[in-house]
Design a protein around this motif. Structure first.
Motif, short mmCIF file in Angstrom:
data_model
loop_
_atom_site.label_atom_id
_atom_site.label_comp_id
_atom_site.label_asym_id
_atom_site.label_seq_id
_atom_site.Cartn_x
_atom_site.Cartn_y
_atom_site.Cartn_z
N LEU A 1 4.97 -21.56 2.16
CA LEU A 1 5.57 -20.22 2.16
C LEU A 1 6.40 -19.94 3.41
CD1 LEU A 1 2.60 -18.12 0.74
CD2 LEU A 1 4.69 -18.80 -0.44
N VAL B 1 6.52 -14.34 3.88
CA VAL B 1 5.07 -14.19 3.72
C VAL B 1 4.37 -14.93 4.86
CG1 VAL B 1 3.06 -14.58 2.26
CG2 VAL B 1 5.28 -14.02 1.22
N ALA C 1 -0.42 -15.00 -3.24
CA ALA C 1 0.76 -15.52 -2.56
C ALA C 1 2.01 -15.34 -3.39
CB ALA C 1 0.56 -17.00 -2.23
N ARG C 2 1.90 -15.57 -4.69
CA ARG C 2 3.05 -15.40 -5.57
C ARG C 2 3.51 -13.94 -5.60
NH1 ARG C 2 1.13 -15.94 -10.62
NH2 ARG C 2 0.57 -18.11 -10.15
N GLN D 1 5.17 -13.11 -2.28
CA GLN D 1 6.49 -13.73 -2.23
C GLN D 1 7.48 -12.95 -3.08
OE1 GLN D 1 6.47 -17.88 -3.27
NE2 GLN D 1 8.56 -18.23 -2.57
N THR E 1 9.68 -17.61 3.71
CA THR E 1 9.80 -16.70 2.55
C THR E 1 9.57 -15.24 2.92
OG1 THR E 1 7.45 -16.84 1.95
CG2 THR E 1 8.93 -18.54 1.05
#
Length: 251
Positions: free
Chosen positions: A175, A180, A128-129, A132, A178
């Protein structure tokens, strides 16, 4: 980047020998996907899966990945994202365990929980990071209807999927906005190697049917996908059944 129809051009599979994941990869390759990363423990099965996908035309790579070694996730997955943007991360690893054995051997039960939940939390957050940071992409997580309400016949597996499901929904909320997209997939009984030898449950499905549902969900940017769709109603009834009634059900 995804194409005009929302289909990914690049795919990272966490759990590279998963039958559902490979069915999904084949379906996406037939559409637009041209780069595939299969992450999993190095094995002949992983290399065979990669070879079968290569025969369909895309560039296919394998990357060592162990759900039970979260300290390695940042490095392992970082190498994939360092090679370019990833449009879709499909988190597809997990183990069913054996309820009777796992109840007698708590160490086995812990392994189910660590694989299905804590390993997925680590890999999910790392992915996820990265998504993003690149500003786009989808994270699709394979959950299970077993996580809707823990049943005595498989409450160890079910509780691990319940945790994963809640984590994924919370991550999707975090999220939101963002760029995502996070989608949780809740299949019922899937006819696969993992369930071979088990009594088939009603509304059983196939890896190919789950793959189709994932593709449709991506196009619609769905947040939750049930496979088959009728399970949404069935599991809602089970979830809200009084406990005194639920305990008498043969499940």
């Amino acid at each position: 980047m995804k194409d005009a129809f929302g289909m990914p051009q690049s795919l990272l599979v966490l759990g590279g020998t998963s039958e559902i994941a490979l069915a999904t990869a084949r379906r996406l390759i037939a559409r637009r996907t041209r780069t595939v990363w299969l992450a999993g423990r190095p094995s002949p099965a992983l290399e065979q899966a990669a070879g079968q996908l290569r025969a369909l035309g895309p560039d296919v790579h394998t990357v060592p990945f162990d759900a039970l070694d979260p300290e390695s996730h940042e490095t392992a997955l970082g190498k994939v994202f360092a090679n370019g943007d990833v449009d879709l991360v499909l988190l597809a690893f997990g183990i069913l365990g054996d309820q009777a054995t796992d109840e007698r051997e708590p160490v086995n039960a812990v392994r189910v929980a660590q694989t299905n939940y804590t390993g997925a939390v680590s890999a999910g957050l790392v992915s996820a990071r990265a998504l993003q940071a690149q500003g786009h992409g989808s994270l699709v997580v394979l959950s299970s209807v077993a996580g809707e309400r823990a049943r005595r016949s498989n409450f160890i597996y079910g509780s691990s999927k319940a945790g994963l499901d809640a984590f994924t929904q919370g991550l999707g909320d975090a999220l939101h906005g963002t760029g995502v997209h996070v989608m949780v997939v809740r299949p019922g009984f899937v006819r696969s190697k993992m369930t071979r030898g088990l009594e088939e449950a009603p509304l059983a499905t196939t890896p190919e049917a789950v793959a189709t549902a994932i593709e449709i969900g991506l196009r619609r940017r769905s947040e939750v996908v049930w496979v088959p769709g009728a399970l949404r109603v069935v599991m809602s009834a089970l979830r809200h059944a009084p406990r005194s009634v639920f305990r008498r059900l043969p499940i």
